[in-house]
Scaffold this motif. Structure first.
Motif, PDB file in Angstrom:
ATOM      1  N   UNK A  11     -32.145 -33.336 -31.681  1.00  0.00           N
ATOM      2  CA  UNK A  11     -31.211 -34.449 -31.815  1.00  0.00           C
ATOM      3  C   UNK A  11     -31.611 -35.365 -32.948  1.00  0.00           C
ATOM      4  N   UNK A  12     -30.658 -35.707 -33.794  1.00  0.00           N
ATOM      5  CA  UNK A  12     -30.899 -36.634 -34.906  1.00  0.00           C
ATOM      6  C   UNK A  12     -29.766 -37.643 -34.906  1.00  0.00           C
ATOM      7  N   UNK A  13     -30.111 -38.924 -34.919  1.00  0.00           N
ATOM      8  CA  UNK A  13     -29.096 -39.962 -35.010  1.00  0.00           C
ATOM      9  C   UNK A  13     -29.583 -41.030 -35.990  1.00  0.00           C
ATOM     10  N   UNK A  22     -35.016 -39.284 -33.654  1.00  0.00           N
ATOM     11  CA  UNK A  22     -34.960 -37.853 -33.396  1.00  0.00           C
ATOM     12  C   UNK A  22     -35.493 -37.549 -32.000  1.00  0.00           C
ATOM     13  N   UNK A  23     -34.940 -36.505 -31.363  1.00  0.00           N
ATOM     14  CA  UNK A  23     -35.396 -36.063 -30.050  1.00  0.00           C
ATOM     15  C   UNK A  23     -35.626 -34.559 -30.073  1.00  0.00           C
ATOM     16  N   UNK A  33     -39.716 -35.329 -26.183  1.00  0.00           N
ATOM     17  CA  UNK A  33     -40.287 -36.340 -27.068  1.00  0.00           C
ATOM     18  C   UNK A  33     -39.246 -36.902 -28.031  1.00  0.00           C
ATOM     19  N   UNK A  34     -39.595 -38.043 -28.616  1.00  0.00           N
ATOM     20  CA  UNK A  34     -38.745 -38.700 -29.612  1.00  0.00           C
ATOM     21  C   UNK A  34     -39.641 -39.359 -30.646  1.00  0.00           C
ATOM     22  N   UNK A  35     -39.053 -39.668 -31.780  1.00  0.00           N
ATOM     23  CA  UNK A  35     -39.736 -40.420 -32.842  1.00  0.00           C
ATOM     24  C   UNK A  35     -38.715 -41.275 -33.585  1.00  0.00           C
ATOM     25  N   UNK A  55     -37.086 -30.848 -21.877  1.00  0.00           N
ATOM     26  CA  UNK A  55     -36.847 -31.005 -23.310  1.00  0.00           C
ATOM     27  C   UNK A  55     -35.691 -31.963 -23.529  1.00  0.00           C
ATOM     28  N   UNK A  56     -35.789 -32.783 -24.550  1.00  0.00           N
ATOM     29  CA  UNK A  56     -34.686 -33.649 -24.938  1.00  0.00           C
ATOM     30  C   UNK A  56     -33.872 -32.946 -26.010  1.00  0.00           C
ATOM     31  N   UNK A  57     -32.569 -33.082 -25.909  1.00  0.00           N
ATOM     32  CA  UNK A  57     -31.711 -32.429 -26.891  1.00  0.00           C
ATOM     33  C   UNK A  57     -31.005 -33.490 -27.730  1.00  0.00           C
TER      34      UNK A  57
END
Length: 183
Positions: A11-13, A22-23, A33-35, A55-57
């Motif tokens: 995932x990108x926003x 991002x996820x 996870x995310x950053x 998992x995160x999508x």
């Protein structure tokens, strides 16, 4: 950022040209996870472990404070109302009690904080993802991603999953209230 295995990003926003979220997941631990980057991707925060086992999508933000991320195969979403800079900033919400998975993109409308996620079920939130109503998906098996322009006009699509339906797109002009009868 090229940190390689065992991290994968799904995932990108981008909220601005500089602020990007991002996820994904850490493959060895299974953590969701995310950053964050606040300089257009030149540097990133360390992993923010939001879910220890799923998992995160996909993720979306309505504004800099309100965000939602989906977890694969769990019926879970994660919601932040204060920007999501740390793991403690994210609240786990069971959007689909059948614990179905979500497919493709979803919608988070900034003007009224409505959230629409689809997959095994069609889940809708009128409070920024803090709680959801759930109905069966339009297709008897599952829906693909969903896009709503406002609270009444939306689309969802899918492939060949229940004969004789193949490559379909469903549209609603009443917020999806007619359920499987929408076309």
């Amino acid at each position: 950022m090229n940190i390689g295995f065992p991290r994968y990003w799904y995932g990108v926003h981008a909220l601005t040209p500089d602020s990007v979220f991002i996820t994904g997941f850490q493959n060895q631990s299974g953590e969701g996870i995310a950053r964050w980057s606040t300089n257009g991707g030149a540097t990133w925060t360390n992993d923010i472990v939001i879910d220890p086992v799923h998992w995160l999508t996909i993720n979306q933000f309505a504004d800099r404070r309100h965000g939602v991320a989906t977890a694969i195969g769990s019926g879970l979403t994660y919601v932040t109302t204060n920007g999501g800079a740390t793991a403690a900033d994210w609240t786990q919400v069971l959007a689909d009690p059948t614990q179905g998975w979500f497919a493709g993109n979803f919608t988070f409308l900034p003007e009224n904080l409505h959230v629409y996620v689809t997959g095994i079920s069609f889940c809708q939130s009128a409070n920024g993802g803090l709680s959801y109503s759930r109905r069966p998906s339009i297709d008897p098996v599952f829906d693909g991603g969903v896009c709503f322009l406002d609270v009444t006009h939306g689309w969802t699509g899918g492939g060949q999953i229940s004969a004789p339906v193949s490559g379909w797109v469903h549209r609603t002009t009443d917020g999806g209230r007619r359920g499987a009868g929408a076309s």
